[in-house]
Write an enzyme that holds these catalytic residues in place. Structure first.
Site, PDB file in Angstrom:
ATOM      1  N   HIS A  70       0.845  -1.201   0.000  1.00 19.51           N
ATOM      2  CA  HIS A  70       0.000   0.000   0.000  1.00 19.51           C
ATOM      3  C   HIS A  70       0.872   1.240   0.000  1.00 19.51           C
ATOM      4  O   HIS A  70       2.101   1.146   0.122  1.00 19.51           O
ATOM      5  CB  HIS A  70      -0.996   0.000   1.159  1.00 19.51           C
ATOM      6  N   HIS A 142      -7.599  -0.648   5.936  1.00 17.07           N
ATOM      7  CA  HIS A 142      -6.477   0.155   6.434  1.00 17.07           C
ATOM      8  C   HIS A 142      -6.840   1.615   6.215  1.00 17.07           C
ATOM      9  O   HIS A 142      -7.898   1.914   5.678  1.00 17.07           O
ATOM     10  CB  HIS A 142      -5.185  -0.259   5.703  1.00 17.07           C
ATOM     11  N   ASP A 192       0.559  -7.986  11.198  1.00 19.13           N
ATOM     12  CA  ASP A 192       0.731  -6.645  11.752  1.00 19.13           C
ATOM     13  C   ASP A 192       0.512  -6.706  13.273  1.00 19.13           C
ATOM     14  O   ASP A 192      -0.449  -7.321  13.731  1.00 19.13           O
ATOM     15  CB  ASP A 192      -0.361  -5.761  11.095  1.00 19.13           C
ATOM     16  N   SER A 364      -7.684   4.457  13.945  1.00 19.84           N
ATOM     17  CA  SER A 364      -6.384   3.909  13.540  1.00 19.84           C
ATOM     18  C   SER A 364      -6.552   2.977  12.352  1.00 19.84           C
ATOM     19  O   SER A 364      -7.619   2.407  12.139  1.00 19.84           O
ATOM     20  CB  SER A 364      -5.779   3.142  14.714  1.00 19.84           C
ATOM     21  N   GLY A 365      -5.504   2.797  11.589  1.00 17.80           N
ATOM     22  CA  GLY A 365      -5.539   1.865  10.467  1.00 17.80           C
ATOM     23  C   GLY A 365      -5.123   0.456  10.854  1.00 17.80           C
ATOM     24  O   GLY A 365      -5.041  -0.417   9.991  1.00 17.80           O
ATOM     25  N   HIS A 366      -4.827   0.245  12.132  1.00 18.43           N
ATOM     26  CA  HIS A 366      -4.232  -1.023  12.542  1.00 18.43           C
ATOM     27  C   HIS A 366      -5.135  -1.809  13.491  1.00 18.43           C
ATOM     28  O   HIS A 366      -5.874  -1.233  14.281  1.00 18.43           O
ATOM     29  CB  HIS A 366      -2.881  -0.775  13.222  1.00 18.43           C
ATOM     30  N   HIS A 388       6.057  -5.816  11.829  1.00 17.69           N
ATOM     31  CA  HIS A 388       5.742  -4.394  11.971  1.00 17.69           C
ATOM     32  C   HIS A 388       5.546  -4.002  13.425  1.00 17.69           C
ATOM     33  O   HIS A 388       4.621  -3.255  13.751  1.00 17.69           O
ATOM     34  CB  HIS A 388       4.470  -4.008  11.202  1.00 17.69           C
TER      35      HIS A 388
END
Lengths: 551, 551
Positions: A70, A142, A192, A364-366, A388
């Site tokens: 990405h 994400h 992740d 958040s993207g996580h 990560h």
């Protein structure tokens, strides 16, 4: 085609940033991601950190391509540097979604590195056959559109690499593929882990969008809005809200402008042309018709918002009546700069909304701990590797995996440069390859090393003293009495301190003259003498540079 | 005795740390608190920051005493520096609780400043009459015992200064006094605001104690426990839990040892003598009988825990089987160092419990937004001044006060060095006095200034180049060709870069010789030429120090 696969992390494990994973299968090599990392105060003056891909550079002919999952900096931003390091004579194919390629193109142009690669768009669900390696990209949730996870088929079984993901807002296709793959059986999961310290899922983007709309609706004057320039979902939310509420939008900050333009070209942001206006036009409109979309959500002093807040922006200035919305949480290490910018915004007269004081301003993207647990339950992998994340996050992943029925021995903690050998009956750490961090400083790449950094830290702590004197080459006598120049070193304002130190140096030089030492030895003696004097009087250890000139 | 009072903050407003408030009433001056602040990366090399009390030093004869509200560094730690700055010929009376005086004594001895003051214990509820100023200390809830708020009676009405406080665990006497004073009517409230960004009250100390006991009970091996050395409540909780569970306690870290010893002497920690053992003895006991109580909760690399984690402690080393408990949250700016220490502890094989991953491991000493609201409702002051907070916190206080019925104009945002004039019909900002920050670096006090800091930042960013050459005084010709020494500057390893730069310098020197410039002008020309060359080739701006010797 199933064959033995090795995974060699060249970055992005035991750390957050510069994600870079090499996949090796027989003669074939594929690089997954080429990210950058931003330095903390331990690396003074350094601009960027990129992975050391020497191992790959020595095998450039075997590299079948680079797959970018990405468009975030920590996955894509190092591409020009990595291509330059590889130094391949033929252009290297780079694969990714349309958005990734748009962002890659901008980066490559900036670095005049367009000719080092060819760009190839990949559709989700299609299988990319690179040499003997087959990779399928599937869509994950994400904070940027078209983020991909990878499904890799090896002789040992299926490898799933989530890259950055969250289950919240996971695209339906991605969820379906994960369920299908789970039924086939997953040999190895790379996951992740960066948000594993947070127990709960993040609010969904739609909750954040509602919260933004409420703030916009309540604002009387201008609204100044900032988020990560790469957070196209958030940017989409604020564009929509502005449109609904009859406000126009002007964009300030180069990376924000660039990303919006790439996203619009790619069809990722559908915005009526008339909604986006120039800063000049925005300055002429009534304040309640304006949203300024700016960079600076991490408190960067040189960002548009950072400059606007202290009146140093060329065109814009934060003023009384403005509403400022920080729609991002500080990345660890940026807390102080973000706080400073909020203080400056309040000082300039704005009302500032920021998390966590205002709830639901950021998503958040996580994946949270809970979501990672759900993923483990869904895939039930034989083996798992936390990616990560810093060391503690990898350990928390191991504990979490154990709670979800995976024996701790089957959770492999990866190391940069250490191959993860994927075999049918085991996954284990194997050989070590050349790897590490390449530091970028100005135009220099890889020249800032441990010695430079050690010296910078010493200089920052206690400054430098240059001790200059001239000696006769024939007699060894002092012909120009010593002078000390200080920078970054605190000395008494009447100057007696430096004069005393100069006296010390004179004494050393004259007392050594009979012994006729080599100039280097004399320089060492001068240095030691000044260091001892300075330490005794101040308890400081400035760097001391003797410059003895023989004439 | 009621008279006109001015409050002059000399530190601790618009910032967190170095709390210091001067109270002026006619000829009488009283200083409230003398704290230190710890520098962030914006102040490289600086050890400590203390308030500039020049205004007070010029009026030392009028100083009736110093009142210290509690024993934390940011209220007490600057005492020796402040006393030295004041430079009074007669010792200055210092007032505080028994615990404050115990901690003050230790600080003063360290700095050999015992003779600069006399120490006087004050009881809660008693009124301290210092000149025409009457001050009553009342007990507040905080993370150290015997923390005091102040009630000051002025001609305009009652002034309540909370100093650091939380309502959770507010002592009954303190609560009663606040209620009584509220009935009398409060003219002005000075309130702690440092935790106003957190909406909810902190868990109570007893909840934390329960959580600690659970972890201790579950631990198989050694337990290594860290918190702020000043958090005597937490230290008490862990001592009690260890005692109950049959574990002995050894203390590592100087500040922890000192505070425990002061607290025991003062009767603030009642610990059976046999519970506390030496590190040597702890190392010989079975692991499940041991708790190590250490410094290092903020990730300080030089702390006992920091050194233990990486095997650099003289006696102790973290090992597999250890349970480590971090019972503190990182102070803003310390997040990265705390994360690093947790990573190191996990690497060493320990299981680490830390917030927020493990809940209820820390209880803050400060009032949340909700508690500050409760205080405003209780006291209903005519005017209010937010203290001990950065600018945004003071603004949030103003908004909060408005929600609680206090007009924003009646919330005065204080500034360092700006008098707050307390009058019957108004409270307003008045005159400005000399004030600021005094930087301590090694043995130097106040000698690190803006220029030193600017140079240190420049040196840290791009390093330094020393350009040395010798010229003939008579002919101006170069008699020793230029040499460049680089430190903290990245240059190519083959050395051609510096050789090219030296060539440039030779060229400048020879081309200028005919013009017979002053040596200073020539040095400037050399500097500019090297700077331009370096910038063009590297985009870096090292500090350039020309050393031209005329012989």
């Amino acid at each position: 085609m199933k064959r033995k696969h090795s995974l060699i992390p060249l970055g992005g494990v035991g750390e957050v940033g510069k994600n870079c994973l090499l996949l090796e299968c027989g003669e074939d090599l594929i690089l997954i991601d080429a990210g950058v990392q931003f330095p903390d105060e331990e690396l003074p003056g350094v601009d960027l950190i990129v992975p050391d891909v020497s191992y790959l550079a020595e095998r450039a002919a075997r590299l079948r391509g680079i797959v970018i999952t990405h468009g975030h900096e920590d996955h894509l931003g190092g591409l020009p540097y990595v291509l330059n390091q590889i130094g391949s004579r033929t252009p290297i194919p780079v694969y990714g979604s349309r958005l990734v390629l748009g962002m890659a193109r901008a980066r490559l142009e900036e670095h005049k590195a367009e000719k080092l690669c060819t760009l190839h768009e990949v559709d989700f669900g299609a299988t990319l056959q690179l040499g003997h390696i087959a990779i399928e990209l599937f869509p994950v949730g994400h904070s940027i559109p078209d983020a991909a996870g990878l499904i890799i088929r090896s002789e040992a079984g299926i490898i799933v690499h989530t890259s950055d993901f969250k289950l919240e807002e996971m695209p339906r296709l991605g969820m379906r593929r994960l369920r299908q793959i789970a039924r086939e059986g997953v040999h190895l999961l790379l996951s992740d882990t960066v948000r594993i310290e947070s127990p709960e899922p993040t609010p969904s983007e739609s909750v954040v969008a509602d919260s933004l709309r409420d703030i916009l609706r309540g604002a009387q004057g201008r609204v100044i809005f900032t988020t990560f320039a790469s957070n196209l979902a958030r940017i989409g939310s604020v564009l929509t809200a502005a449109d609904e509420l009859g406000r126009f939008i002007a964009v300030a900050g180069r990376s924000m402008e660039r990303n919006i333009s790439i996203a619009r070209e790619g069809g990722y942001l559908t915005v009526p042309d008339e909604l986006l206006i120039s800063i000049e036009r925005a300055e002429r409109l009534p304040e309640h018709r304006v949203v300024l979309l700016t960079t600076g959500s991490q408190g960067e002093p040189s960002s548009a918002l950072g400059r606007m807040a202290i009146g140093e922006h060329r065109q814009l200035r934060v003023r009384k009546g403005d509403t400022v919305v920080l729609s991002a949480t500080p990345i660890p290490g940026n807390q102080t700069t973000v706080s400073a910018i909020i203080d400056n915004l309040f000082r300039a007269g704005a009302r500032v909304f920021y998390p966590p004081v205002t709830p639901n301003l950021h998503s958040s993207g996580h994946a949270s701990r809970q979501e990672i647990g759900q993923l483990l339950d869904l895939l039930r992998p034989h083996y798992a590797v936390p990616m990560h994340g810093e060391y503690r996050m990898m350990m928390l992943f191991r504990y979490l995996a154990e709670e979800h029925g995976i024996h701790p021995d089957r959770v492999i903690l990866p190391e940069i440069g250490r191959a993860i050998e994927v075999e049918p009956d085991t996954v284990r750490l194997g050989r070590t390859v050349e790897s590490g961090a390449v530091l970028v400083d100005g135009l220099t790449v890889g020249e800032v090393d441990g010695i430079v950094l050690r010296d910078r830290r010493a200089l920052a702590n206690d400054g430098v003293l240059v001790v200059a004197a001239a000696l006769s080459r024939s007699t060894g006598r002092v012909i120009r009495s010593p002078q000390i120049f200080a920078r970054g070193f605190p000395f008494d304002r009447d100057g007696s301190f430096l004069a005393d130190a100069e006296g010390r140096v004179s004494h050393v030089l004259t007392s050594w003259v009979e012994r006729e030492p080599e100039i280097r030895i004399l320089a060492e003696a001068v240095k030691d003498s000044v260091a001892a004097f300075v330490y005794q009087r101040t308890r400081l250890r400035p760097m001391i540079l003797p410059v003895l000139t023989e004439v």
